[in-house]
Design a protein around this motif. Structure first.
Motif, PDB file in Angstrom:
ATOM      1  N   ALA A 157       0.833  -1.212   0.000  1.00 36.76           N
ATOM      2  CA  ALA A 157       0.000   0.000   0.000  1.00 36.76           C
ATOM      3  C   ALA A 157       0.864   1.256   0.000  1.00 36.76           C
ATOM      4  N   ALA A 158       2.000   1.221   0.700  1.00 43.18           N
ATOM      5  CA  ALA A 158       2.908   2.377   0.726  1.00 43.18           C
ATOM      6  C   ALA A 158       3.509   2.597  -0.657  1.00 43.18           C
ATOM      7  N   ALA A 159       3.844   1.509  -1.362  1.00 43.05           N
ATOM      8  CA  ALA A 159       4.380   1.633  -2.718  1.00 43.05           C
ATOM      9  C   ALA A 159       3.342   2.257  -3.639  1.00 43.05           C
ATOM     10  N   SER A 160       2.110   1.792  -3.563  1.00 45.11           N
ATOM     11  CA  SER A 160       1.041   2.349  -4.400  1.00 45.11           C
ATOM     12  C   SER A 160       0.807   3.821  -4.083  1.00 45.11           C
ATOM     13  N   SER A 161       0.866   4.172  -2.804  1.00 45.95           N
ATOM     14  CA  SER A 161       0.684   5.555  -2.387  1.00 45.95           C
ATOM     15  C   SER A 161       1.791   6.439  -2.951  1.00 45.95           C
ATOM     16  N   ASP A 162       3.037   5.980  -2.834  1.00 44.38           N
ATOM     17  CA  ASP A 162       4.149   6.772  -3.368  1.00 44.38           C
ATOM     18  C   ASP A 162       4.083   6.857  -4.887  1.00 44.38           C
ATOM     19  N   TYR A 163       3.613   5.795  -5.549  1.00 46.77           N
ATOM     20  CA  TYR A 163       3.453   5.879  -7.001  1.00 46.77           C
ATOM     21  C   TYR A 163       2.451   6.982  -7.340  1.00 46.77           C
ATOM     22  N   ALA A 164       1.347   7.058  -6.583  1.00 46.50           N
ATOM     23  CA  ALA A 164       0.342   8.104  -6.823  1.00 46.50           C
ATOM     24  C   ALA A 164       0.961   9.488  -6.631  1.00 46.50           C
ATOM     25  N   VAL A 165       1.812   9.646  -5.612  1.00 46.88           N
ATOM     26  CA  VAL A 165       2.504  10.919  -5.381  1.00 46.88           C
ATOM     27  C   VAL A 165       3.442  11.219  -6.547  1.00 46.88           C
ATOM     28  N   LEU A 166       4.163  10.202  -7.011  1.00 43.41           N
ATOM     29  CA  LEU A 166       5.068  10.354  -8.153  1.00 43.41           C
ATOM     30  C   LEU A 166       4.302  10.832  -9.387  1.00 43.41           C
ATOM     31  N   LYS A 167       3.201  10.187  -9.669  1.00 47.38           N
ATOM     32  CA  LYS A 167       2.383  10.542 -10.833  1.00 47.38           C
ATOM     33  C   LYS A 167       1.806  11.948 -10.685  1.00 47.38           C
TER      34      LYS A 167
END
Length: 176
Positions: free
Chosen positions: A18-28
């Protein structure tokens, strides 16, 4: 790769998917806001048994084929050539990536999968111009580990050709 472009592989690793998905959303979101440009990015997860899954999140500049698309294939192959073989785009990828695998084994290409993607973990892997590497790395705020590594132009071009050849073979097989 353009001669004036120096690409960097930026990786953030996570014990929590979930943290990886969250950071991906921040990256995008940062890319959408114009803070930086990402050439390609994926979220890679490895379950407790070691099975790898790739969630394609490339910027859409590269066509998508059967399986993971070309952009995701390049990102995965730069991160860890053995993972590209495990998530192969087509039969031709094995032969095309042989030289890259040899360089990876000699620690000249990619990262150690067991260190950066141990069983039960996830990673956000992005390819960016070196101009944006610090900002992209900083966007991965929830990562347990972060690393940025220069990409050799020859490795990038060789991998691009191998992935393109494999996608062509898959497309031909699907059309027959």
């Amino acid at each position: 790769m353009a001669a004036d472009k120096n690409l960097i592989l930026v990786v953030g690793t996570y014990a929590d998917a979930a943290a990886a998905s969250s950071d991906y959303a921040v990256l995008k979101s940062g890319e959408d806001d114009g803070d930086y440009k990402v050439d390609g990015a994926v979220v890679i997860s490895r379950d407790a048994e070691g099975k790898v899954s790739v969630h394609e999140h490339d910027t859409g500049k590269v066509g998508r084929g059967v399986g993971i698309g070309a952009g995701a294939g390049i990102v995965v192959g730069l991160f860890a050539p053995p993972l590209l073989l495990a998530t192969a785009l087509g039969a031709g990828i094995g032969a095309g990536i042989g030289a890259l695998q040899k360089r990876h084994d000699e620690k000249k290409l990619g990262l150690d999968v067991d260190e950066y993607l141990p069983p039960g973990s996830s990673a956000v892997v992005a390819v960016v111009d070196d101009t944006w590497a610090d900002k992209v790395e900083a966007a991965l705020v929830k990562a347990d580990k972060r690393i940025a590594k220069a990409i050799d132009e020859d490795d990038y071009e060789e991998l691009q050709q191998a992935v393109a050849k494999s996608e062509d073979e898959v497309s031909k097989a699907a059309g027959s």
